[in-house]
Design a protein around this motif. Structure first.
Motif, PDB file in Angstrom:
ATOM      1  N   ASN A  34      19.546  65.985  85.058  1.00 21.38           N
ATOM      2  CA  ASN A  34      18.911  67.129  85.720  1.00 21.38           C
ATOM      3  C   ASN A  34      18.562  68.178  84.673  1.00 21.38           C
ATOM      4  O   ASN A  34      19.390  68.519  83.828  1.00 21.38           O
TER       5      ASN A  34
ATOM      6  N   TYR B  34      20.465  71.008  80.478  1.00 16.90           N
ATOM      7  CA  TYR B  34      20.568  69.669  81.055  1.00 16.90           C
ATOM      8  C   TYR B  34      21.951  69.485  81.677  1.00 16.90           C
ATOM      9  O   TYR B  34      22.977  69.910  81.122  1.00 16.90           O
ATOM     10  N   ARG B  35      21.929  68.792  82.829  1.00 21.67           N
ATOM     11  CA  ARG B  35      23.162  68.291  83.447  1.00 21.67           C
ATOM     12  C   ARG B  35      23.107  66.775  83.363  1.00 21.67           C
ATOM     13  O   ARG B  35      22.232  66.128  83.959  1.00 21.67           O
TER      14      ARG B  35
ATOM     15  N   LYS C 284      26.862  72.146  95.093  1.00 25.47           N
ATOM     16  CA  LYS C 284      25.927  71.406  94.249  1.00 25.47           C
ATOM     17  C   LYS C 284      24.788  72.297  93.745  1.00 25.47           C
ATOM     18  O   LYS C 284      23.612  71.905  93.753  1.00 25.47           O
ATOM     19  N   GLN C 285      25.131  73.491  93.312  1.00 23.72           N
ATOM     20  CA  GLN C 285      24.115  74.393  92.781  1.00 23.72           C
ATOM     21  C   GLN C 285      24.733  75.348  91.766  1.00 23.72           C
ATOM     22  O   GLN C 285      25.954  75.532  91.726  1.00 23.72           O
TER      23      GLN C 285
ATOM     24  N   ARG D 272      22.322  59.954  85.526  1.00 22.49           N
ATOM     25  CA  ARG D 272      21.534  61.008  86.178  1.00 22.49           C
ATOM     26  C   ARG D 272      21.322  62.137  85.176  1.00 22.49           C
ATOM     27  O   ARG D 272      22.265  62.565  84.511  1.00 22.49           O
TER      28      ARG D 272
ATOM     29  N   TYR E  11      17.067  72.059  83.939  1.00 23.50           N
ATOM     30  CA  TYR E  11      16.832  73.413  84.467  1.00 23.50           C
ATOM     31  C   TYR E  11      16.066  74.194  83.401  1.00 23.50           C
ATOM     32  O   TYR E  11      16.619  74.525  82.348  1.00 23.50           O
TER      33      TYR E  11
END
Length: 923
Positions: free
Chosen positions: A471, A456-457, A509-510, A469, A473
């Motif tokens: 994110n 998680y981000r 951003k990756q 927010r 993965y």
């Protein structure tokens, strides 16, 4: 509950007979100039270089009691024999006995071998001793003074006698130094010179003493009672302040001579393997070797590593220190270890799984399975008990906020400072999942590894009350794995997934691969810990890697194998804790420790030198053959060639063996952690192998090892064979040319002969045609002549008839008187002569031509034939009848028959054969 006192001790490796596959008892040990260890064993001699064991038997197959390495020789002693081993050109140890043949043995068994200050080798039994000066052996036997043990210290040789005291060793007697009663009527088992005239004596049952040249004083230690019961057998100085004592009953003690206190004690109860120590040796790296009654022990006193075994505490998940207290989180409880008093007790209220212990300011927190605990001494207090557990806690300082953020089985929680204490604030909204590890990057973003799968981000709001927010993965591109791990390396948050390292690029951003750890970036790193700004640890399934940001190519500078501590390592996440010079490693029922040496990064390599211990090649039948281990440039191999390099590595260092093979117009370079390399598929020619040994930092240890050899072509491909092939080829070419030339000549000859034959055939054909034409002409001419002959014969017959009629007419005229007798006689005479001459000659020539020399053949075969006979034969061949023959020959019929009768007799024709048929068939 309180456990017994525990301390950090140097790590130990134990080798039993199942490891080295030889006898259990090891009586003595030594190290040669290459660094190889040798052991006097019940079955012979053992050698060990850290990679493999080798066995060496005496010719008698007997046990070896004592051993000493000196130069390239390994001196050994056994029952009524002693001598030395030396390596031959094939790498095999060859024994040379030194036992004096004329010496009258006293059942001597060589228990001890020492080298004197004079360079002579002393072989000592319990009856005698023998001195070898390099050329000859001199035995010494003093019946009244039998030696128990020889000691070499301070350049002098001493002896403890069996029935007397401590003496010096002289050639003909033992000058006394101390009487037995000076040290309790005991045996001295260890003697060490500490100063110019200061000696340390270790006795069998009465402990330690100091002798200053005048008097003997006992040394009081905190283990005197244990030593008296354990029975001292051997001693060695680990360094100038540490004495190591090997005992018969209780293993090994290390005693600090400055404080007279025990530093550590190894026995069978904590990893030694056997309590009976038969010999001790400190090697060139400062490690301690112990020859045991059952096996061999290596205590890694030369390493900055130690281990504290805490039987029964469970798997360690975290460590934190506060003052002299160390808190240890395990899957059974949190334990408080007093680093001064060396006592360990469980902390009340922390039973069960504990994921972490963390120290913030002067508070220590524990993440228990039931909630968050504050630890004070041996007690714990609930900060939050919501049954959601607590898995990790990190300090958060962003956007002007200073807080502690905690992960759990379902949420994140915030803790705020209240005076000098941290207290629970609130639960962050907007997220709910079990989290195992968290790290916070420079932007205040929280990276969280799911307890099972995923990453998680999380972007926290400025007031820290909710996540703005989230994110998730589930996996990362081009990688396959299950669990994520998060860690901080050099101030950057790094993720581990599928054996590779990744990081988040704030500009792109990756998530991208992370290569800041060099070759370790793709070797399954799962955890990190920092010693300082430039020095940090990494953990993977192989072990622990010490990294330094100033090292070339990001190479590690020190390595600790997972097996080094002798206990299972926690390699499933957060597994290390650094505090000051110390790094602690989390084990099952224990803790490992590394003490930094300051400016020196890792252990300095010993000045060892690599050597080839075995070189073999296999022939076409796959049979191995030994090759010399030292190349003189003339070594020849036949097939696959296997090189075995010997280089001492007893601390499981990650040494790299770099192999460079040149030859055949190519250069092949390979690196391996293995000291063994096999090459195959060689072309014919000369080769040179260079081996260098490098440490983790890439430094070359010792000198390069070079081996030259060749793969000679077999005889069928040798230059002699090529010369033979050239000669044979020349002969074949010459023969072929000759054969080809002859073939062409024969072919041309055949063609010429064929053409000539064809010409001849044409000529013959033409001649045949001509001959046939001539024959035809001849036949025609013969037929014509035959007709002429026949016509002549018939004309002759007719003429004869006419003449006969004329005769009769003349005779009639004479009778009538119209012709005179004279004229008539004259005419008759002319008619008769003309008949015989002209006609017969013409007839004979033509007849002989037509009938192939009929007359000549008759004459040759029947020479008795007359001319008249020949005429009759010719007429008969013409198949004329008797009457015609009579007219032709002017004979009567009876005369012709008489002539035929005579011919039949002359020709020998039987009566049943026709004379006419015979003459017609005659040729």
């Amino acid at each position: 509950m309180m456990t017994k006192a525990q301390i950090f001790m140097p790590i130990i490796s134990y080798y039993n007979s199942f490891t080295y596959h030889y006898g259990m008892q090891n009586w003595c040990c030594t190290q040669d100039d290459r660094g190889i260890m040798y052991f006097a064993n019940n079955n012979g001699v053992l050698s060990f270089d850290g990679y493999s064991w080798r066995t060496i038997a005496l010719p008698s197959k007997g046990l070896v009691r004592s051993i000493l390495a000196d130069g390239d020789r390994i001196y050994v002693g056994s029952y009524t024999d002693f001598g030395y081993f030396v390596r031959d050109e094939w790498g095999k140890m060859v024994y040379h006995s030194l036992w004096p043949k004329k010496y009258q043995s006293h059942n001597d068994e060589i228990w001890n071998i020492v080298k004197g200050a004079d360079g002579h080798i002393y072989f000592q039994s319990f009856c005698s001793y023998f001195v070898y000066d390099g050329k000859k052996v001199t035995p010494y036997y003093i019946k009244e003074h039998l030696p128990l043990w020889f000691f070499q210290t301070g350049g002098q040789l001493y002896a403890q006698l069996i029935s007397d005291g401590l003496c010096r060793v002289s050639k003909t007697y033992y000058p006394p130094i101390l009487h037995r009663r000076d040290y309790g009527n005991d045996h001295v088992m260890g003697l060490h010179q500490l100063g110019k005239s200061l000696f340390l004596l270790a006795t069998n049952q009465n402990g330690l003493f100091l002798y200053d040249g005048q008097q003997v004083k006992p040394i009081r230690t905190d283990v005197d009672a244990l030593l008296r019961q354990a029975l001292i057998n051997r001693t060695v100085m680990l360094n100038k302040h540490t004495l190591v004592v090997g005992t018969i009953k209780s293993g090994i003690f290390a005693i600090d001579l400055n404080t007279n206190k025990v530093l550590w004690h190894y026995s069978k109860a904590n990893g030694l393997g056997n309590n009976t120590v038969l010999n001790l040796l400190v090697d060139r790296t400062g490690n301690l070797w112990a020859a045991l009654d059952n096996g061999i022990a290596l205590i890694h006193t030369g390493l900055p590593l130690s281990v504290m075994r805490l039987e029964g505490i469970g798997m360690v998940y975290d460590v934190a220190t506060l003052g002299s207290d160390m808190y240890i989180a395990t899957n059974q409880s949190v334990w408080r270890y007093d680093m001064k008093g060396h006592n360990i007790v469980p902390v009340n209220g922390c039973e069960g799984q504990n994921w972490y212990v963390s120290q913030f300011d002067n508070q220590v927190f524990a993440g228990n399975n039931l909630g968050t605990k504050a630890l004070v001494g041996n007690q714990s207090f609930d900060l939050l008990n919501d049954n959601q557990g607590s898995t990790m806690m990190r300090e958060y300082q962003h956007y002007g906020q200073h807080a502690l953020i905690e992960s759990s089985y379902n949420s994140f929680r915030i803790y705020l400072r209240d005076g000098d204490k941290w207290r629970y604030g609130w639960t962050v909204k907007g997220f709910g999942a079990p989290i195992r590890e968290i790290e916070i990057d420079n932007q205040g973003v929280i990276w969280a590894a799911h307890m099972s799968k995923g990453l998680y981000r999380l972007e926290l709001s400025r007031d820290m009350r909710r996540f703005e927010r989230v994110n998730f993965y589930s996996s990362l591109p081009n990688s396959k794995g299950d669990a994520f791990h998060v860690m901080t390396i050099m101030g950057r948050v790094v993720f581990s997934y599928g054996g590779r390292l990744f990081t988040y690029d704030d500009i792109r951003k990756q998530i991208l691969p992370y290569y800041g750890c060099g070759r370790l970036s793709d070797m399954g790193i799962v955890s990190s810990a920092f010693l300082d700004k430039k020095t940090f640890w990494l953990l993977n399934s192989d072990g622990y890697w010490l990294m330094h940001s100033g090292s070339k190519e990001n190479l590690p500078v020190f390595f600790i194998s997972n097996s080094s501590f002798g206990q299972e390592c926690n390699i499933y996440g957060h597994s290390m804790y650094a505090s000051g010079r110390a790094t602690y490693f989390f084990l099952n029922d224990g803790i490992g420790r590394y003490l930094s040496t300051g400016a020196e990064m890792g252990k300095k390599p010993a000045c060892y030198q690599a050597s080839f211990c075995e070189v073999t090649t296999k022939d076409r039948d796959n049979v191995a053959h030994q090759l010399p281990v030292v190349s003189d440039g003339k070594v020849k191999a036949w097939g696959n060639i296997r090189f075995r390099v010997s280089f001492p590595n007893y601390d499981n260092d990650k040494l790299q063996f770099c192999y460079t093979l040149k030859g055949g117009g190519n250069t092949l370079t390979e690196s391996s952690y293995s000291p063994e390399m096999v090459y195959s598929n060689f072309g014919f020619g000369d080769y040179e192998l260079t081996v260098v040994v490098k440490n983790l930092k890439g430094d070359i240890i010792g000198k390069p090892l070079v081996y030259s050899f060749s793969f000679p072509a077999p005889f069928l491909l040798s230059w002699w064979a090529w010369l033979m092939y050239l000669l044979l080829l020349s002969a074949l070419v010459y023969g072929f040319i000759r054969w080809r030339t002859n073939k062409i000549v024969r072919r041309n000859k055949k063609i010429a002969e064929k053409e000539l034959m064809e010409q001849k055939m044409k000529s013959l054909e033409q001649e045949r045609i001509i001959a046939e034409q001539q024959k035809q002409l001849l036949e025609n001419e013969l037929a014509l002549k035959g007709k002429d002959v026949a016509s002549m014969a018939f004309d002759m017959v007719a003429m004869n008839n006419s003449i006969s009629e004329a005769k009769e007419t003349l005779l009639e005229g004479m009778r009538k008187g119209t012709i005179t007798t004279k004229n008539a006689s004259k005419l008759l005479l002319q008619m008769k002569s003309g008949d015989n001459d002209l006609f017969w000659n013409t007839f004979q020539n033509n007849f002989d031509l037509i009938h192939k020399k009929f007359f000549r053949s008759l004459r040759e075969k029947y020479p008795d034939l007359t001319s008249n006979d020949l005429k009759v034969c010719a007429l008969l061949r013409l198949n004329l009848n008797t009457k015609d023959i009579a007219n032709f020959t002017h004979l009567t019929i009876r005369g012709v028959e008489g002539a035929r009768y005579r011919l039949r007799k002359k020709l020998g024709i039987p009566t049943d054969k026709s004379l006419t048929d015979f003459l017609i068939e005659f040729e």
